[in-house]
Design an enzyme around this catalytic site. Sequence first.
Site, PDB file in Angstrom:
ATOM      1  N   CYS A 108      51.564  65.894  24.112  1.00  0.00           N
ATOM      2  CA  CYS A 108      51.965  67.168  23.501  1.00  0.00           C
ATOM      3  C   CYS A 108      50.752  67.960  23.026  1.00  0.00           C
ATOM      4  O   CYS A 108      50.861  69.126  22.705  1.00  0.00           O
ATOM      5  CB  CYS A 108      52.897  66.916  22.335  1.00  0.00           C
TER       6      CYS A 108
ATOM      7  N   GLU B 220      56.887  74.677  28.104  1.00  0.00           N
ATOM      8  CA  GLU B 220      56.133  73.420  28.166  1.00  0.00           C
ATOM      9  C   GLU B 220      56.443  72.700  29.476  1.00  0.00           C
ATOM     10  O   GLU B 220      57.594  72.381  29.742  1.00  0.00           O
ATOM     11  CB  GLU B 220      56.497  72.516  26.988  1.00  0.00           C
TER      12      GLU B 220
ATOM     13  N   GLU C 182      58.585  66.140  15.429  1.00  0.00           N
ATOM     14  CA  GLU C 182      57.350  66.426  16.180  1.00  0.00           C
ATOM     15  C   GLU C 182      57.782  66.787  17.589  1.00  0.00           C
ATOM     16  O   GLU C 182      58.253  65.924  18.324  1.00  0.00           O
ATOM     17  CB  GLU C 182      56.453  65.186  16.201  1.00  0.00           C
TER      18      GLU C 182
ATOM     19  N   LYS D 145      64.855  53.634  17.880  1.00  0.00           N
ATOM     20  CA  LYS D 145      65.218  53.728  19.291  1.00  0.00           C
ATOM     21  C   LYS D 145      64.056  54.292  20.092  1.00  0.00           C
ATOM     22  O   LYS D 145      63.708  55.465  19.958  1.00  0.00           O
ATOM     23  CB  LYS D 145      66.442  54.632  19.499  1.00  0.00           C
TER      24      LYS D 145
HETATM   25  O1  TXE Z   1      62.348  64.093  25.281  1.00  0.00           O
HETATM   26  P1  TXE Z   1      63.704  63.833  24.584  1.00  0.00           P
HETATM   27  P2  TXE Z   1      61.929  63.603  26.690  1.00  0.00           P
HETATM   28  C1  TXE Z   1      58.744  67.247  25.542  1.00  0.00           C
HETATM   29  C2  TXE Z   1      58.281  67.434  26.954  1.00  0.00           C
HETATM   30  C3  TXE Z   1      59.333  66.747  27.757  1.00  0.00           C
HETATM   31  C4  TXE Z   1      60.563  67.092  26.951  1.00  0.00           C
HETATM   32  C5  TXE Z   1      61.655  66.106  27.190  1.00  0.00           C
HETATM   33  O2  TXE Z   1      58.289  68.803  27.291  1.00  0.00           O
HETATM   34  O3  TXE Z   1      59.448  67.252  29.066  1.00  0.00           O
HETATM   35  O4  TXE Z   1      60.148  67.002  25.602  1.00  0.00           O
HETATM   36  O5  TXE Z   1      61.044  64.805  27.088  1.00  0.00           O
HETATM   37  C6  TXE Z   1      65.999  60.590  22.397  1.00  0.00           C
HETATM   38  N1  TXE Z   1      69.925  62.582  19.743  1.00  0.00           N
HETATM   39  N2  TXE Z   1      58.124  66.101  24.908  1.00  0.00           N
HETATM   40  O6  TXE Z   1      63.037  63.528  27.663  1.00  0.00           O
HETATM   41  O7  TXE Z   1      64.872  63.984  25.473  1.00  0.00           O
HETATM   42  C7  TXE Z   1      65.542  60.041  23.714  1.00  0.00           C
HETATM   43  O8  TXE Z   1      66.353  58.960  24.107  1.00  0.00           O
HETATM   44  C8  TXE Z   1      68.978  61.688  19.374  1.00  0.00           C
HETATM   45  C9  TXE Z   1      57.164  66.345  23.874  1.00  0.00           C
HETATM   46  O9  TXE Z   1      61.192  62.342  26.358  1.00  0.00           O
HETATM   47  O10 TXE Z   1      63.602  64.667  23.410  1.00  0.00           O
HETATM   48  C10 TXE Z   1      64.120  59.628  23.396  1.00  0.00           C
HETATM   49  O11 TXE Z   1      64.109  58.371  22.755  1.00  0.00           O
HETATM   50  N3  TXE Z   1      68.008  61.238  20.193  1.00  0.00           N
HETATM   51  C11 TXE Z   1      57.030  65.131  22.981  1.00  0.00           C
HETATM   52  C12 TXE Z   1      63.663  60.715  22.442  1.00  0.00           C
HETATM   53  O12 TXE Z   1      64.853  61.302  21.923  1.00  0.00           O
HETATM   54  C13 TXE Z   1      67.958  61.746  21.446  1.00  0.00           C
HETATM   55  C14 TXE Z   1      56.842  63.865  23.758  1.00  0.00           C
HETATM   56  C15 TXE Z   1      62.844  61.812  23.135  1.00  0.00           C
HETATM   57  O13 TXE Z   1      63.619  62.264  24.201  1.00  0.00           O
HETATM   58  C16 TXE Z   1      68.899  62.691  21.903  1.00  0.00           C
HETATM   59  C17 TXE Z   1      57.862  63.746  24.758  1.00  0.00           C
HETATM   60  C18 TXE Z   1      69.921  63.104  20.989  1.00  0.00           C
HETATM   61  N4  TXE Z   1      70.856  63.990  21.355  1.00  0.00           N
HETATM   62  C19 TXE Z   1      58.478  64.861  25.312  1.00  0.00           C
HETATM   63  N5  TXE Z   1      68.592  62.992  23.205  1.00  0.00           N
HETATM   64  C20 TXE Z   1      55.860  65.226  22.021  1.00  0.00           C
HETATM   65  N6  TXE Z   1      55.938  66.126  21.062  1.00  0.00           N
HETATM   66  O14 TXE Z   1      54.927  64.456  22.142  1.00  0.00           O
HETATM   67  C21 TXE Z   1      67.490  62.272  23.524  1.00  0.00           C
HETATM   68  N7  TXE Z   1      67.110  61.518  22.477  1.00  0.00           N
END
Ligand code: TXE
Length: 478
Positions: free
Chosen positions: A282, A381, A248, A173
């Site tokens: 990140c 962050e 990660e 996904k």
């Molecule tokens: O992350 P999410 P987002 C950090 C960064 C950002 C924050 C939120 O601070 O502001 O995370 O970013 C899926 N069960 N990073 O919104 O929500 C979601 O659909 C399973 C750091 O992108 O964690 C997406 O596909 N899956 C990071 C994925 O998880 C779920 C890079 C990431 O979404 C879910 C990006 C659930 N309950 C953001 N809820 C890095 N380490 O590089 C959401 N998702």
Amino acid sequence: MQQILNYINGSFQAANSGEYLDNYNPATGEVYSLIPDSDATDVELAVKAAKAAFPSWSALTREERSEHMLNVSKRITERLDELAEAESTDNGKPVWLAKRVDIPRASDNFKFFATAILHDSSELHDTDGKFLNYTLRQPIGVAGCISPWNLPLYLFTWKIAPALVSGNTVVAKPSEITPMTAFLLSQICDEVGFPKGVLNIVHGLGGKVGSAITEHVDVPIISFTGGTETGKTIARIAAPMFKKLSLELGGKNPNIIFDDCDLENALKTSLNSSFANQGQICLCGSRIYVQKGIYNEFKTRFVELVKEMKVGDPKSADVKLGAVVSKAHFDKILSYVELAKQEGGTVLCGGKEAKTDLGGWFIEPTVIEGLDEQCRTNQEEIFGPVVTIQSFETEEEVLAYANGTKYGLASTVWTSDLTKAHRVAAQLHTGIVWVNCWLIRDLRTPFGGVKQSGVGREGGWEALRFFTEPKNVCIPLH
Ligand code: TXE
């Protein structure tokens, strides 16, 4: 309006609900495509297909699976321009960045694991001349791969390539905010002849589709990249099901600049490590610590250079920063600038919306000084084009600052004294340390963080170990 489709059991299909979600172009703020609003019933179809495909896919030789990977890698390279345009439109990043980094790396991810699997070895022990102990590394089954919006195709392929080449089948996904290149990739995998059910991509919301993948009893292994809070949610579900997890997560990375550094290189590279991809990596160095002797010179020159960074149309070759990924993220980033001011910070440059006539979500690169080490702006962050800067006097002082957050992903250290570089690197509580450089990535190296930056490592042999189970077999020699 382009309709993205799920790729399940070798066929492109809408969500069972027949519903779609809007997908925005961050540069214009307008809806430009639609993604399936899938749910657990779509995930059920995908897991069933992946499970059915597992016996034959895992029975292929490594060379046969490697061949599929190489074909995908070549096809990504052939479609570089189209994929880069799509990534830029979906994420808001400059198209030159997608062309130079995101898409080539997606191709390299498939190519690297296509060759690594052929050289992956295992261990064999002659036990006292009486027994043979050997280790099988066997694929696990249906792997759940969930990826974020900041480096969409880059991070998506970094999960599915090792999972597939190790003999697992995949239910993946991508982020609902940046689904386009994963959809184009599913077309590529279909064209190169992936057997049906080997790769399944289900689009939709994290709380519906992502959680359905995490909860599914027939998905024993999950690889996730995203926010730390979401990582906690996934871990809570997976732990009682004894699923194998790679997480990660977020970072709040220190960029440490000693007064004996190559100042020109530190300045130039710090512009990139602060604001590349609109600060939405990140690994970006969002906390800059400069030793007292050069603090004023560095700060003055750095701010001048930041002010010259052009923010604007991601399609134009000369912009340094494009749009941030969504309206919600735009608001979140600017809320942190307001918080920084309330916490006593001084905005040296940026700090507000970058005016364009494009209608999207643009933020000026922002530098803030004068904050306390423990304030929220320095602890949380932000994940946007916002860095804090402060001086330090001693090595001990800056190590305490650098290690003083709940994160531990990456650090950067600038010094010409290599003994100091080794000493400081050994004391930093992060999974990655760059010395006198930033974002130099060798795909053979372990990638990941400690503390709340995650669990496990991606990349190289670590990824192949993660996506297989070792089995020790012992047999008498006589
Ligand atoms: O992350 P999410 P987002 C950090 C960064 C950002 C924050 C939120 O601070 O502001 O995370 O970013 C899926 N069960 N990073 O919104 O929500 C979601 O659909 C399973 C750091 O992108 O964690 C997406 O596909 N899956 C990071 C994925 O998880 C779920 C890079 C990431 O979404 C879910 C990006 C659930 N309950 C953001 N809820 C890095 N380490 O590089 C959401 N998702």
